[in-house]
Design an enzyme around this catalytic site. Sequence first.
Site, PDB file in Angstrom:
ATOM      1  N   ARG A   3     -52.498 -17.164 -66.963  1.00  0.00           N
ATOM      2  CA  ARG A   3     -53.276 -18.370 -67.292  1.00  0.00           C
ATOM      3  C   ARG A   3     -52.850 -19.471 -66.345  1.00  0.00           C
ATOM      4  O   ARG A   3     -51.671 -19.818 -66.283  1.00  0.00           O
ATOM      5  CB  ARG A   3     -53.038 -18.795 -68.747  1.00  0.00           C
ATOM      6  CG  ARG A   3     -54.153 -19.714 -69.292  1.00  0.00           C
ATOM      7  CD  ARG A   3     -53.807 -20.290 -70.650  1.00  0.00           C
ATOM      8  NE  ARG A   3     -52.665 -21.171 -70.522  1.00  0.00           N
ATOM      9  CZ  ARG A   3     -51.610 -21.184 -71.344  1.00  0.00           C
ATOM     10  NH1 ARG A   3     -51.547 -20.368 -72.382  1.00  0.00           N
ATOM     11  NH2 ARG A   3     -50.601 -21.995 -71.136  1.00  0.00           N
TER      12      ARG A   3
ATOM     13  N   GLU B 191     -49.230 -25.208 -63.500  1.00  0.00           N
ATOM     14  CA  GLU B 191     -48.459 -23.984 -63.236  1.00  0.00           C
ATOM     15  C   GLU B 191     -49.351 -22.787 -63.500  1.00  0.00           C
ATOM     16  O   GLU B 191     -50.444 -22.920 -64.060  1.00  0.00           O
ATOM     17  CB  GLU B 191     -47.229 -23.893 -64.157  1.00  0.00           C
ATOM     18  CG  GLU B 191     -47.601 -23.752 -65.618  1.00  0.00           C
ATOM     19  CD  GLU B 191     -46.512 -23.129 -66.489  1.00  0.00           C
ATOM     20  OE1 GLU B 191     -45.542 -22.564 -65.961  1.00  0.00           O
ATOM     21  OE2 GLU B 191     -46.658 -23.201 -67.722  1.00  0.00           O
TER      22      GLU B 191
ATOM     23  N   ASN C  63     -49.034 -19.140 -65.507  1.00  0.00           N
ATOM     24  CA  ASN C  63     -48.182 -18.346 -66.406  1.00  0.00           C
ATOM     25  C   ASN C  63     -48.510 -16.887 -66.195  1.00  0.00           C
ATOM     26  O   ASN C  63     -49.660 -16.477 -66.408  1.00  0.00           O
ATOM     27  CB  ASN C  63     -48.490 -18.702 -67.865  1.00  0.00           C
ATOM     28  CG  ASN C  63     -48.300 -20.185 -68.129  1.00  0.00           C
ATOM     29  OD1 ASN C  63     -47.199 -20.638 -68.348  1.00  0.00           O
ATOM     30  ND2 ASN C  63     -49.393 -20.947 -68.084  1.00  0.00           N
TER      31      ASN C  63
ATOM     32  N   SER D 232     -50.600 -17.314 -73.694  1.00  0.00           N
ATOM     33  CA  SER D 232     -51.081 -17.165 -75.068  1.00  0.00           C
ATOM     34  C   SER D 232     -52.269 -18.070 -75.383  1.00  0.00           C
ATOM     35  O   SER D 232     -52.726 -18.848 -74.551  1.00  0.00           O
ATOM     36  CB  SER D 232     -49.937 -17.418 -76.048  1.00  0.00           C
ATOM     37  OG  SER D 232     -49.372 -18.652 -75.781  1.00  0.00           O
TER      38      SER D 232
ATOM     39  N   LYS E 160     -41.253 -21.183 -61.291  1.00  0.00           N
ATOM     40  CA  LYS E 160     -41.553 -22.481 -60.691  1.00  0.00           C
ATOM     41  C   LYS E 160     -41.180 -22.474 -59.200  1.00  0.00           C
ATOM     42  O   LYS E 160     -41.811 -23.133 -58.387  1.00  0.00           O
ATOM     43  CB  LYS E 160     -40.775 -23.592 -61.408  1.00  0.00           C
ATOM     44  CG  LYS E 160     -40.924 -23.594 -62.932  1.00  0.00           C
ATOM     45  CD  LYS E 160     -42.224 -24.205 -63.395  1.00  0.00           C
ATOM     46  CE  LYS E 160     -42.307 -24.413 -64.892  1.00  0.00           C
ATOM     47  NZ  LYS E 160     -42.700 -23.262 -65.687  1.00  0.00           N
TER      48      LYS E 160
ATOM     49  N   LYS F 119     -38.377 -29.924 -62.543  1.00  0.00           N
ATOM     50  CA  LYS F 119     -38.614 -28.714 -63.341  1.00  0.00           C
ATOM     51  C   LYS F 119     -37.521 -27.672 -63.142  1.00  0.00           C
ATOM     52  O   LYS F 119     -37.295 -27.216 -62.011  1.00  0.00           O
ATOM     53  CB  LYS F 119     -39.953 -28.090 -62.940  1.00  0.00           C
ATOM     54  CG  LYS F 119     -41.157 -28.943 -63.246  1.00  0.00           C
ATOM     55  CD  LYS F 119     -42.439 -28.152 -63.008  1.00  0.00           C
ATOM     56  CE  LYS F 119     -43.622 -28.839 -63.634  1.00  0.00           C
ATOM     57  NZ  LYS F 119     -44.825 -27.993 -63.606  1.00  0.00           N
TER      58      LYS F 119
ATOM     59  N   GLU G 240     -39.682 -21.330 -68.794  1.00  0.00           N
ATOM     60  CA  GLU G 240     -41.050 -21.236 -69.278  1.00  0.00           C
ATOM     61  C   GLU G 240     -41.063 -21.625 -70.748  1.00  0.00           C
ATOM     62  O   GLU G 240     -40.046 -21.518 -71.432  1.00  0.00           O
ATOM     63  CB  GLU G 240     -41.552 -19.796 -69.173  1.00  0.00           C
ATOM     64  CG  GLU G 240     -41.583 -19.229 -67.766  1.00  0.00           C
ATOM     65  CD  GLU G 240     -42.489 -20.009 -66.841  1.00  0.00           C
ATOM     66  OE1 GLU G 240     -43.554 -20.449 -67.279  1.00  0.00           O
ATOM     67  OE2 GLU G 240     -42.104 -20.206 -65.679  1.00  0.00           O
ATOM     68  N   GLY G 241     -42.225 -22.009 -71.240  1.00  0.00           N
ATOM     69  CA  GLY G 241     -42.375 -22.150 -72.682  1.00  0.00           C
ATOM     70  C   GLY G 241     -42.440 -23.581 -73.177  1.00  0.00           C
ATOM     71  O   GLY G 241     -42.543 -23.811 -74.374  1.00  0.00           O
TER      72      GLY G 241
ATOM     73  N   ARG H 173     -56.022 -27.609 -74.190  1.00  0.00           N
ATOM     74  CA  ARG H 173     -55.007 -28.168 -75.087  1.00  0.00           C
ATOM     75  C   ARG H 173     -54.943 -29.673 -74.865  1.00  0.00           C
ATOM     76  O   ARG H 173     -55.050 -30.148 -73.740  1.00  0.00           O
ATOM     77  CB  ARG H 173     -53.637 -27.547 -74.795  1.00  0.00           C
ATOM     78  CG  ARG H 173     -53.517 -26.126 -75.270  1.00  0.00           C
ATOM     79  CD  ARG H 173     -52.241 -25.483 -74.774  1.00  0.00           C
ATOM     80  NE  ARG H 173     -52.215 -25.480 -73.324  1.00  0.00           N
ATOM     81  CZ  ARG H 173     -51.142 -25.180 -72.603  1.00  0.00           C
ATOM     82  NH1 ARG H 173     -50.007 -24.877 -73.188  1.00  0.00           N
ATOM     83  NH2 ARG H 173     -51.204 -25.188 -71.282  1.00  0.00           N
TER      84      ARG H 173
HETATM   85  P1  ADP Z   1     -43.773 -24.632 -69.007  1.00  0.00           P
HETATM   86  O1  ADP Z   1     -43.531 -23.349 -68.303  1.00  0.00           O
HETATM   87  O2  ADP Z   1     -42.596 -25.125 -69.750  1.00  0.00           O
HETATM   88  O3  ADP Z   1     -45.040 -24.611 -69.817  1.00  0.00           O
HETATM   89  P2  ADP Z   1     -45.194 -26.472 -67.279  1.00  0.00           P
HETATM   90  O4  ADP Z   1     -45.094 -26.494 -65.815  1.00  0.00           O
HETATM   91  O5  ADP Z   1     -46.465 -25.951 -67.840  1.00  0.00           O
HETATM   92  O6  ADP Z   1     -43.945 -25.687 -67.845  1.00  0.00           O
HETATM   93  O7  ADP Z   1     -44.962 -27.932 -67.837  1.00  0.00           O
HETATM   94  C1  ADP Z   1     -44.973 -28.221 -69.207  1.00  0.00           C
HETATM   95  C2  ADP Z   1     -45.718 -29.518 -69.470  1.00  0.00           C
HETATM   96  O8  ADP Z   1     -45.167 -30.588 -68.684  1.00  0.00           O
HETATM   97  C3  ADP Z   1     -47.179 -29.456 -69.084  1.00  0.00           C
HETATM   98  O9  ADP Z   1     -47.948 -28.948 -70.147  1.00  0.00           O
HETATM   99  C4  ADP Z   1     -47.493 -30.902 -68.771  1.00  0.00           C
HETATM  100  O10 ADP Z   1     -47.729 -31.630 -69.972  1.00  0.00           O
HETATM  101  C5  ADP Z   1     -46.199 -31.420 -68.192  1.00  0.00           C
HETATM  102  N1  ADP Z   1     -46.222 -31.328 -66.725  1.00  0.00           N
HETATM  103  C6  ADP Z   1     -45.785 -30.304 -65.975  1.00  0.00           C
HETATM  104  N2  ADP Z   1     -45.963 -30.537 -64.669  1.00  0.00           N
HETATM  105  C7  ADP Z   1     -46.529 -31.744 -64.584  1.00  0.00           C
HETATM  106  C8  ADP Z   1     -46.957 -32.574 -63.489  1.00  0.00           C
HETATM  107  N3  ADP Z   1     -46.813 -32.180 -62.232  1.00  0.00           N
HETATM  108  N4  ADP Z   1     -47.490 -33.784 -63.786  1.00  0.00           N
HETATM  109  C9  ADP Z   1     -47.626 -34.199 -65.061  1.00  0.00           C
HETATM  110  N5  ADP Z   1     -47.234 -33.487 -66.124  1.00  0.00           N
HETATM  111  C10 ADP Z   1     -46.687 -32.277 -65.898  1.00  0.00           C
HETATM  112 MG    MG Z   2     -46.995 -24.633 -69.195  1.00  0.00          MG
END
Ligand code: ADP
Ligand code: MG
Length: 501
Positions: A151, A170, A172, A177, A332, A391, A395-396, A477
Amino acid sequence: MSAGEKSGYSRLPSLSLPKRTESELLIPFAVDEVLNNHTLIQNLTIAAKDAALLQGVLMRTKEDPTSSETICYAPFSLFPSPVPTELFTQAFEVQQDFNLLVDKISMDPEFLKKALASTIEADEFTARLFDIYNQVLEEGITQPITLGINRSDYMFDKRPGHAATLKQIEINTIAASFAGLAAKVPEVHRHVMNVWGKPEEAAKIQSNKAAKGICKGIAKAWRLYGSAEAVVLFLVERASRNIFDQRCLEMELWNKNIRVIRRQTMDIYERGSLDENKKLHIDGYEVAVAYFRTGYSPDDYHCDECWVARLMIERSLAIKCPNIATQLVGTKKIQQELVRAGVLENYLSECPEAIERIRATFVGLYSIDEGPEGDEIIAKAVEDPEAYVLKPQREGGGNNIFSEELKQVLSNIKDGSKRSAYILMDRIKPQAVKNYLLQSGAAVKLTECIVELGMFGVYIRNCNRLVMNVCAGHLLRTKSTEFADGGVSAGVAVLDTPYLI
Ligand code: ADP
Ligand code: MG
């Protein structure tokens, strides 16, 4: 056969859509009309919750996450949220490109080794995953068929004076899910709109076939495995609050006459085995497809036996979804390496348009490994912490670091090899929309929110040939702008439906 088809591609017709003006994007979907109309909101909320329960938009409770005796609606928004049609279409159209890219990288051990070398030094969890990868590489890959269900998540970046753009958060590649529940939310939102007296708007809400699409992929992989008696194994956590999302997929598979079993990693350690042909057996079943809904966070490997079980699965003839290489592609660090000049060209040279489509969704991602490149970007981020997200390789949800904390953490790790456990990313600044969030136990109030759009990709490779490559559906979401991070499971975001504008 076109070059595209040869590589498992079938291009979608391009839609040419009008560019939205800034004011159109600013108007939250019809919320002005209901603002301060408390009776209406109350009535719609009651109708919405019951519709969610009827449709099966469900979750187990925090208090009792291992039992279905008491359950609740999964958090969702009262109304659909506006999504620009052209950005939705763009996300849909780039999904096949991402599927292909992820698959190609998963077959490039040299790139994975080089790109993850510093991360492995700094992050024990990634190192242990990589050990398993190395081990199966050395022994030789048992199963040439791969099933990928990923996703790709996006936000709509909005800079003053410019139209919103689609930017990837990102991708996944393991346990992506909410396809099951997301496919049920449109019906709930249509009902709310009908009760509100908006049948035309209700009819405009698109259906979402994400669960069906994903199960087509799992079923095809199961058939390719070629044993009518073999099962699809769902690897699950001990406490699966999100079990109904998984059950949606299970039911689809059972309806196709495919037997599904659910087991935890420790069950595989205790009762799983490989026979002389490396077939994976558990409790008298042969496993055709091992589908991971766990296995992406250190908590999922709470003891060494879990790692032993993961290795057993990885060595087996079962079709893994994902295999360990594909899981690593979703880190990442790999996302950050893909932004470097020339990397996409290495994998997608036969389709320059795909490179363009993918690159258009990227924001800046930066290595902060020790050295001048890392020093420079750390200095910039400390200077302007609101412009970046820090970051870790996790994940998660709930792991990212923002704002003042980002500054502090960067100052703490600046002088050491711990730096390689993180990457920096440009912070996406999405346009806020307004909606009412329905979360068990919380008051329903008008909330300023941001939305995150996910597209589900499904592909199957048999040896060197992609035999399936599709975008299977979507997930929207929504969360309050109070939260920078956190998903639906964390109790922060809610399920939503795009209302295309
Ligand atoms: P995870 O693997 O923990 O889901 P994500 O990369 O999806 O990691 O980041 C989790 C959350 O952090 C995202 O759903 C978003 O709300 C916020 N986020 C992540 N990257 C960014 C970004 N570059 N700019 C703004 N918000 C971000
Ligand atoms: Mg995420």
